[in-house]
Design a protein around this motif. Structure first.
Motif: not given
Length: 391
Positions: A325-352
């Motif tokens: 959990a502490p590493l997850v909290a730290f990770s959520n403060c970093l832009p790369l975490t959210h960019y990679l998550a968003a790109f996988r969902i939209v770019g690779v999976k084709g979600a809206p």
């Protein structure tokens, strides 16, 4: 109109600084291209546990409940509950809410009792190789265990009938369908994460020196004497890097789509919004650092402390849901975490785009907070004379 002209004037000045520094030109333009080419060519060809899992139970029999209990007891899976339809399960995988979905067919219990071989379908998110490999092995193990128990009970109840021996040896079979990366192509898993990591490092390093260079060269005195608005100074400084970073993001997408076999499913506008949010967040973080420190060397040291851990905890090298959990909290403060998550969902999976609303919000908030904070810092430094009283 006057503010726009001042921003463009400041941006032209910053472009001149960039073009005069060969090292900066190399880092900001060529490094992402070289990295992309290297890893695209290179990837041509600890155990994950508690993978999120949902089950569609179309049989609703004692045997199907036994299968559900086995999945719930397995350390490889985190059972999230039942969903009503296969379509709902597929949507949860597409939006990243779950990693694995098991579809128990109708009449499973009846077919097994009649000595017929039957299939249990497993849907797996293939965008993360660690998850897809672990889920494939895990679901096979669970179903083989249940199948062996069923076989023993049938033998005890009915004896061994030669005509049914083959079906009784394996009455329940696993049919596995890996979505979004059925060929287990390592480039799908690694390429975008590696390039995004390098792009973040390059852009933060170059942008963090924007105001530091003015301090080191003493040219801040010109900005102070001109009485240019703080908004024009900060946005003008940020604009060249913003344009270059956004251009690099799309260049990587175009090259991946044209020169590799990676299929990008996301709509153009959706990918633009994700790249825009990522760029804004990088600009905000870099500007804050550039205003806080007195020289470029210390700015690069701080950026190194930010960018290097993000490679490890962004969910790229290891699934985010499997981290402490502490590493997850730290990770959520970093832009790369959210960019990679968003790109996988939209770019690779084709979600809206609506499926990554949280990620977009965090990225924009990081960027806007950084830009506004930079304006406040620069104004305070100008008012206190720290921009011209150099040591």
């Amino acid at each position: 109109m006057q503010l726009a002209q001042q921003i463009l004037l400041m941006a032209a000045k910053e472009f001149t600084h960039i073009l005069r520094d060969r090292r900066t030109v190399f880092l900001i333009l060529l490094a992402p291209l070289i990295t992309f080419g290297l890893f695209a060519y290179l990837y041509d060809g600890q155990r994950v546990t508690e993978m999120n899992l949902v089950i569609v139970d179309d049989d609703r029999s004692p045997l199907s409940r036994e299968i559900i209990n086995m999945y719930g007891q397995s350390e490889l899976f985190r059972y999230q509950g039942l969903v009503n339809t296969t379509e709902e399960a597929e949507q949860r995988i597409q939006t990243g809410e779950t990693d694995v979905a098991v579809i128990i067919p109708e009449n499973l219990n009846r077919d097994v009792k009649e000595g017929k071989s039957t299939q249990v379908l497993t849907l797996i998110d293939g965008t993360n190789m660690l998850i897809s490999n672990g889920a494939t092995k895990g679901t096979s193990t669970v179903l083989q265990t249940v199948s062996a128990g069923v076989t023993l009970r049938m033998m005890e109840a009915n004896g061994i009938v030669p005509a049914k021996a083959k079906a009784m040896l394996q009455p329940i079979n696993a049919t596995i369908r890996v979505g979004y990366n059925p060929a287990y192509n390592y480039r799908v898993f690694l390429l975008f994460g590696l390039v995004a990591t390098v792009l973040q490092q390059v852009m933060l390093t170059t942008m963090s020196g924007a105001f530091c260079r003015e301090k080191e060269r003493g040219t801040n005195m010109i900005l102070v004497a001109s009485r240019m608005p703080v908004t024009a100074v900060v946005l003008g400084k940020a604009l060249p890097y913003f344009v270059i970073c956004l251009f690099n993001c799309f260049l990587m997408l175009v090259l991946a789509n044209q020169l590799t076999e990676i299929s990008i499913l996301g709509a153009g506008f959706d990918l633009f919004m994700i790249s825009l949010a990522f760029t804004v967040s990088l600009v905000g973080i870099a500007l804050i650092v550039s205003n806080l420190v007195p020289d470029e060397l210390r700015a690069n040291q701080i950026i190194l402390l930010i960018a290097t851990p993000s490679f490890l905890v962004s969910g790229f090298t290891w699934p985010l849901s499997k981290m402490p959990a502490p590493l997850v909290a730290f990770s959520n403060c970093l832009p790369l975490t959210h960019y990679l998550a968003a790109f996988r969902i939209v770019g690779v999976k084709g979600a809206p785009l609506s499926a990554v609303g949280y990620q977009l919000l965090v990225l924009f908030l990081l960027g806007v907070a950084g830009i506004l904070g930079s304006m406040m810092l620069w104004r305070r430094q100008r008012e206190t004379g720290k921009l011209v009283n150099l040591e």
